[in-house]
Design an enzyme around this catalytic site. Structure first.
Site, PDB file in Angstrom:
ATOM      1  N   VAL A   1      -1.011  -4.023 -12.921  1.00  0.00           N
ATOM      2  CA  VAL A   1      -0.223  -4.210 -13.523  1.00  0.00           C
ATOM      3  C   VAL A   1       0.786  -3.302 -14.133  1.00  0.00           C
ATOM      4  CG1 VAL A   1      -0.810  -6.657 -15.205  1.00  0.00           C
ATOM      5  CG2 VAL A   1      -1.258  -4.975 -15.830  1.00  0.00           C
TER       6      VAL A   1
ATOM      7  N   ARG B   1      12.639   6.628   2.169  1.00  0.00           N
ATOM      8  CA  ARG B   1      13.672   5.755   2.099  1.00  0.00           C
ATOM      9  C   ARG B   1      13.507   4.658   1.166  1.00  0.00           C
ATOM     10  NH1 ARG B   1      12.243   4.846   8.374  1.00  0.00           N
ATOM     11  NH2 ARG B   1      10.571   4.621   7.558  1.00  0.00           N
TER      12      ARG B   1
ATOM     13  N   GLY C   1       3.306  -2.948   4.436  1.00  0.00           N
ATOM     14  CA  GLY C   1       2.377  -1.269   3.780  1.00  0.00           C
ATOM     15  C   GLY C   1       3.113  -1.113   2.269  1.00  0.00           C
ATOM     16  N   ASP C   2       2.821  -0.424   1.934  1.00  0.00           N
ATOM     17  CA  ASP C   2       3.133   0.354   0.513  1.00  0.00           C
ATOM     18  C   ASP C   2       2.577  -0.719  -0.519  1.00  0.00           C
ATOM     19  OD1 ASP C   2       3.847   2.702   1.672  1.00  0.00           O
ATOM     20  OD2 ASP C   2       6.016   1.729   2.064  1.00  0.00           O
ATOM     21  N   GLU C   3       1.590  -1.480   0.110  1.00  0.00           N
ATOM     22  CA  GLU C   3       1.402  -2.603  -0.937  1.00  0.00           C
ATOM     23  C   GLU C   3       0.392  -2.123  -2.576  1.00  0.00           C
ATOM     24  OE1 GLU C   3       0.097  -2.689   2.037  1.00  0.00           O
ATOM     25  OE2 GLU C   3       1.203  -4.207   3.365  1.00  0.00           O
ATOM     26  N   GLY C   4       0.345  -0.986  -2.397  1.00  0.00           N
ATOM     27  CA  GLY C   4      -0.887  -0.240  -3.208  1.00  0.00           C
ATOM     28  C   GLY C   4      -2.325   0.116  -3.425  1.00  0.00           C
ATOM     29  N   LYS C   5      -2.664   0.579  -1.126  1.00  0.00           N
ATOM     30  CA  LYS C   5      -3.826   0.372  -0.521  1.00  0.00           C
ATOM     31  C   LYS C   5      -4.597   1.289  -1.509  1.00  0.00           C
ATOM     32  CE  LYS C   5      -2.004   0.755   3.414  1.00  0.00           C
ATOM     33  NZ  LYS C   5      -0.599   0.173   2.565  1.00  0.00           N
TER      34      LYS C   5
ATOM     35  N   THR D   1       8.426   7.347  11.178  1.00  0.00           N
ATOM     36  CA  THR D   1       8.824   8.414   9.897  1.00  0.00           C
ATOM     37  C   THR D   1       9.146   8.790  10.925  1.00  0.00           C
ATOM     38  OG1 THR D   1       6.255   8.403  10.226  1.00  0.00           O
ATOM     39  CG2 THR D   1       7.261   6.998   8.432  1.00  0.00           C
TER      40      THR D   1
ATOM     41  N   THR E   1       3.805   0.325  13.956  1.00  0.00           N
ATOM     42  CA  THR E   1       3.596   1.474  14.405  1.00  0.00           C
ATOM     43  C   THR E   1       2.457   1.266  15.360  1.00  0.00           C
ATOM     44  OG1 THR E   1       2.356   3.394  12.408  1.00  0.00           O
ATOM     45  CG2 THR E   1       1.225   1.032  12.563  1.00  0.00           C
TER      46      THR E   1
ATOM     47  N   ALA F   1       1.275   7.204   6.689  1.00  0.00           N
ATOM     48  CA  ALA F   1       0.826   6.786   5.544  1.00  0.00           C
ATOM     49  C   ALA F   1       1.181   7.380   4.008  1.00  0.00           C
ATOM     50  CB  ALA F   1      -0.564   6.361   5.389  1.00  0.00           C
ATOM     51  N   GLY F   2       1.178   7.157   3.279  1.00  0.00           N
ATOM     52  CA  GLY F   2       1.966   7.300   1.580  1.00  0.00           C
ATOM     53  C   GLY F   2       0.923   6.737   0.801  1.00  0.00           C
ATOM     54  N   HIS F   3       0.031   7.599   0.664  1.00  0.00           N
ATOM     55  CA  HIS F   3      -1.461   6.403  -0.622  1.00  0.00           C
ATOM     56  C   HIS F   3      -1.122   7.289  -2.197  1.00  0.00           C
ATOM     57  CE1 HIS F   3      -3.197   4.440   2.817  1.00  0.00           C
ATOM     58  NE2 HIS F   3      -1.960   4.198   2.792  1.00  0.00           N
TER      59      HIS F   3
ATOM     60  N   GLN G   1      -0.711   1.822   6.478  1.00  0.00           N
ATOM     61  CA  GLN G   1       0.293  -0.370   6.837  1.00  0.00           C
ATOM     62  C   GLN G   1      -0.286  -1.076   6.713  1.00  0.00           C
ATOM     63  OE1 GLN G   1      -0.530   3.182   9.993  1.00  0.00           O
ATOM     64  NE2 GLN G   1      -0.178   4.860   8.379  1.00  0.00           N
TER      65      GLN G   1
HETATM   66  P1  GDP Z   1       0.080   2.282  -0.101  1.00  0.00           P
HETATM   67  O1  GDP Z   1       0.768   2.850   0.184  1.00  0.00           O
HETATM   68  O2  GDP Z   1      -0.649   0.766   0.181  1.00  0.00           O
HETATM   69  O3  GDP Z   1      -0.848   3.127  -0.568  1.00  0.00           O
HETATM   70  O4  GDP Z   1       0.959   2.365  -1.402  1.00  0.00           O
HETATM   71  P2  GDP Z   1       2.087   3.392  -1.913  1.00  0.00           P
HETATM   72  O5  GDP Z   1       0.899   4.138  -2.844  1.00  0.00           O
HETATM   73  O6  GDP Z   1       2.812   3.721  -0.880  1.00  0.00           O
HETATM   74  O7  GDP Z   1       3.344   2.449  -2.826  1.00  0.00           O
HETATM   75  C1  GDP Z   1       2.985   1.709  -4.125  1.00  0.00           C
HETATM   76  C2  GDP Z   1       3.614   1.944  -4.876  1.00  0.00           C
HETATM   77  O8  GDP Z   1       3.311   1.234  -6.202  1.00  0.00           O
HETATM   78  C3  GDP Z   1       3.380   3.539  -5.574  1.00  0.00           C
HETATM   79  O9  GDP Z   1       4.010   4.672  -6.359  1.00  0.00           O
HETATM   80  C4  GDP Z   1       2.232   3.247  -6.724  1.00  0.00           C
HETATM   81  O10 GDP Z   1       1.943   4.044  -7.846  1.00  0.00           O
HETATM   82  C5  GDP Z   1       2.714   1.806  -7.218  1.00  0.00           C
HETATM   83  N1  GDP Z   1       1.904   0.856  -8.028  1.00  0.00           N
HETATM   84  C6  GDP Z   1       0.423   0.084  -6.672  1.00  0.00           C
HETATM   85  N2  GDP Z   1      -0.051  -0.989  -7.999  1.00  0.00           N
HETATM   86  C7  GDP Z   1       0.838  -0.772  -8.764  1.00  0.00           C
HETATM   87  C8  GDP Z   1       0.926  -1.762 -10.118  1.00  0.00           C
HETATM   88  O11 GDP Z   1       0.253  -2.677  -9.593  1.00  0.00           O
HETATM   89  N3  GDP Z   1       2.275  -2.046 -10.506  1.00  0.00           N
HETATM   90  C9  GDP Z   1       3.662  -1.004 -10.392  1.00  0.00           C
HETATM   91  N4  GDP Z   1       4.169  -1.124 -10.940  1.00  0.00           N
HETATM   92  N5  GDP Z   1       3.021   0.407  -9.321  1.00  0.00           N
HETATM   93  C10 GDP Z   1       2.100  -0.486  -8.601  1.00  0.00           C
HETATM   94  P1  IMO Z   2       1.353   3.000   3.733  1.00  0.00           P
HETATM   95  O1  IMO Z   2      -0.262   3.462   4.349  1.00  0.00           O
HETATM   96  C1  IMO Z   2       4.946   1.407   5.076  1.00  0.00           C
HETATM   97  C2  IMO Z   2       6.492   1.824   9.398  1.00  0.00           C
HETATM   98  C3  IMO Z   2       7.762   2.952   9.783  1.00  0.00           C
HETATM   99  C4  IMO Z   2       8.445   1.729  10.425  1.00  0.00           C
HETATM  100  C5  IMO Z   2       7.256   1.556  11.358  1.00  0.00           C
HETATM  101  C6  IMO Z   2       6.669   2.890  12.648  1.00  0.00           C
HETATM  102  O2  IMO Z   2       1.964   3.820   3.305  1.00  0.00           O
HETATM  103  O3  IMO Z   2       1.494   1.331   3.321  1.00  0.00           O
HETATM  104  P2  IMO Z   2       5.487   4.767  12.616  1.00  0.00           P
HETATM  105  O4  IMO Z   2       6.128   6.408  12.114  1.00  0.00           O
HETATM  106  O5  IMO Z   2       4.588   4.460  11.971  1.00  0.00           O
HETATM  107  O6  IMO Z   2       5.491   4.809  14.418  1.00  0.00           O
HETATM  108  O7  IMO Z   2       6.717   3.462  12.283  1.00  0.00           O
HETATM  109  O8  IMO Z   2       6.310   2.196  10.530  1.00  0.00           O
HETATM  110  N1  IMO Z   2       5.346   2.345   8.535  1.00  0.00           N
HETATM  111  C7  IMO Z   2       5.466   2.267   7.177  1.00  0.00           C
HETATM  112  N2  IMO Z   2       6.162   1.479   6.436  1.00  0.00           N
HETATM  113  N3  IMO Z   2       4.221   2.026   4.987  1.00  0.00           N
HETATM  114  C8  IMO Z   2       3.072   2.378   5.825  1.00  0.00           C
HETATM  115  O9  IMO Z   2       2.284   3.567   5.321  1.00  0.00           O
HETATM  116  C9  IMO Z   2       3.581   2.989   6.809  1.00  0.00           C
HETATM  117  N4  IMO Z   2       3.620   3.410   7.963  1.00  0.00           N
HETATM  118  C10 IMO Z   2       4.632   3.066   8.860  1.00  0.00           C
HETATM  119  O10 IMO Z   2       8.869   2.857   8.179  1.00  0.00           O
HETATM  120  O11 IMO Z   2       9.047   1.339  10.004  1.00  0.00           O
HETATM  121 MG    MG Z   3       2.394   4.144   1.128  1.00  0.00          MG
END
Ligand code: GDP
Ligand code: IMO
Ligand code: MG
Length: 426
Positions: free
Chosen positions: A414, A303, A12-16, A128, A239, A39-41, A224
């Site tokens: 970048v 977190r 998760g949180d790869e930058g989707k 979460t 999840t 999710a938090g995008h 996720q």
């Molecule tokens: P998601 O859940 O996969 O959409 O990712 P998140 O938004 O939770 O977390 C990704 C974080 O990295 C966010 O704060 C984005 O603004 C940031 N981000 C995305 N792509 C890049 C990148 O290429 N470089 C940097 N420095 N930050 C990025």
């Molecule tokens: P995005 O879409 C990162 C993790 C939680 C926990 C596990 C189960 O932003 O990538 P849940 O509340 O879904 O039952 O929690 O999954 N988790 C995430 N980690 N990014 C997320 O979403 C997540 N959504 C759930 O931290 O380990």
């Molecule tokens: Mg996220």
């Protein structure tokens, strides 16, 4: 026209969000297919940050119809708050459509999520606490309430009365908690939420198919990630839905023949929030450096994220599980200051070498990563938008990952801004 899936390849949180927004420019529909407000995008456009939980990441384009598919679990209170926040920033949310088949998150789901985590003690998952798992459990147990139930107050009330008997017994007798009150849920969901949600409810399956038949481009946005998948992730530290690309078919209501492109989003290193195995996790100053430079704190929960080196073993498995056609590599700039960068190319345990993910999870918990170490580039990449301007070491790092994964890396991030990326594909 065919559909494209955007899927997370790690934890998760790869930058989707950023890359969905980027690719959405060429699309007409963006459909969220699973998950909920766990999710938090994040999108950063013209210096303004948008943190989306339920609303699909295409919302910022006027030409996009954002759709919340049947596979999503919806807390209508959160959805309304999110629409209000977007409206306050001048974003028109009237085009949003929500599947009537999507399941509702109700207050008792959140209560049960919190208290069951407490009961798990040191074995807790680190959810979460948004009620996601309990809502999906009710869906599978066939006692869930769906978005379409909001349209019929009599049915909504009857279903809620039935389910509350069991939920309140569970909360009171097993967990020693206060019961939840029927009337306050009815007031919140039917009186407050219903008038706001009703105009959005749609037959999203036919909406998607009509778009495909009309030659429009549909983007399916995963939340996720692959290793948080209920079936394929590091169970039970997962999840409760199927983020993998196959989940997009179920969660949007299309068959697999419609999908011809699957973009896997991978961070140039790895992060994880919550508990569970993490072979390449760093507990040293480099791990702290990645947290600091990458701002690795949860978009919603705040977190601190665990950090580690890029894990090609995991990614090769993600390529298989999702039929990835390409990878978008994000946050390469976060590695800018490092003298060297490491990539895990295999695992080792008791003299055995694993180049594919071991199926027995006890092995995954115990493996030692085998690294290749590559020179760093010690250059600020944040302004680079063309491949030809990349320092050779950064180019070599990406090429090394491509060779490890066996699929092309099409896009490279970048920086967080919408324009901070480059095309890497030849
Ligand atoms: P998601 O859940 O996969 O959409 O990712 P998140 O938004 O939770 O977390 C990704 C974080 O990295 C966010 O704060 C984005 O603004 C940031 N981000 C995305 N792509 C890049 C990148 O290429 N470089 C940097 N420095 N930050 C990025
Ligand atoms: P995005 O879409 C990162 C993790 C939680 C926990 C596990 C189960 O932003 O990538 P849940 O509340 O879904 O039952 O929690 O999954 N988790 C995430 N980690 N990014 C997320 O979403 C997540 N959504 C759930 O931290 O380990
Ligand atoms: Mg996220």
């Amino acid at each position: 026209m065919p559909a494209t899936v955007v899927v997370g390849t790690q934890w998760g949180d790869e930058g989707k969000g950023k890359f969905t927004d980027l690719v959405a420019k060429e699309m007409q529909l963006v459909v969220r297919y699973q998950g909920g407000h766990n999710a938090g995008h994040t999108l950063v456009v013209d210096g303004e940050t948008f943190a989306l939980q339920l609303v699909p990441s295409g919302i910022l384009y006027d030409h996009i119809t954002p759709v919340i598919g049947n596979g999503v679990v919806v807390d209508p209170r959160v959805l309304i708050a999110e629409m209000d926040t977007l409206a306050a920033k001048g974003v028109d949310t009237s085009r949003l459509r929500v599947s009537g088949n999507a399941h509702l998150i109700l207050p008792y789901h959140q209560e049960i999520d919190k208290v069951s985590e407490r009961y798990l003690g040191r074995n807790k998952i680190g959810t979460t606490k948004r009620g996601i798992g309990p809502a999906y459990a009710d869906k599978a147990a066939r006692v869930g309430l769906r978005v379409q139930d909001l349209l019929d107050p009599k049915i909504f009330t009857e279903k809620l009365q039935v389910v509350l008997k069991e939920k309140n017994a569970l909360l009171a007798k097993v967990y020693n908690q206060l019961p939840v009150d029927l009337d306050s849920i009815l007031a919140e969901y039917l009186d407050v939420c219903r008038p706001r949600i009703e105009p959005l409810i749609a037959d999203t399956v036919n909406l998607v198919h009509d778009a495909l038949e009309a030659g429009q481009q549909v983007l399916l946005e995963g939340a996720q990630a692959t290793f948080l998948d209920l079936d394929h992730g590091t169970y039970p530290y997962v999840t409760s839905s199927n983020p993998v690309a196959g989940g997009a078919c179920v969660g949007a209501g299309i068959g697999p023949r419609h999908i011809d492109r699957v973009i896997g989003i991978a961070k140039a290193y790895v992060t994880r929030v919550g508990a569970g195995p993490f072979p390449t996790e760093l507990f040293d100053e480099i791990g702290d450096h990645l947290v600091d430079v990458g701002h690795e704190y949860g978009t919603n929960t705040g977190r601190r994220r665990r950090t580690g080196w890029f894990d090609a073993v995991m990614l090769r498995h993600a390529v298989r599980l999702n039929s990835l056609s390409e990878v978008a590599l994000t946050k390469l700039d976060v590695l800018d200051d490092l003298d060297t960068v490491k990539v895990c190319v295999a695992y080792e345990l008791d003299g055995e070498r694993f180049t594919h993910l071991p199926y027995h999870q006890s092995v995954v918990h115990k493996v030692t990563p085998i690294y290749e170490e590559l020179p760093g580039w010690k250059t600020d990449l944040s302004g680079i938008t063309e491949r030809k301007d990349l320092p050779r070491q950064a180019e070599d790092y990406i090429a090394f990952l491509e060779a490890q994964l066996g699929v092309p890396i099409g896009l490279v991030g970048v920086g967080p801004g919408r324009e901070q990326f480059l095309h890497f594909a030849a």
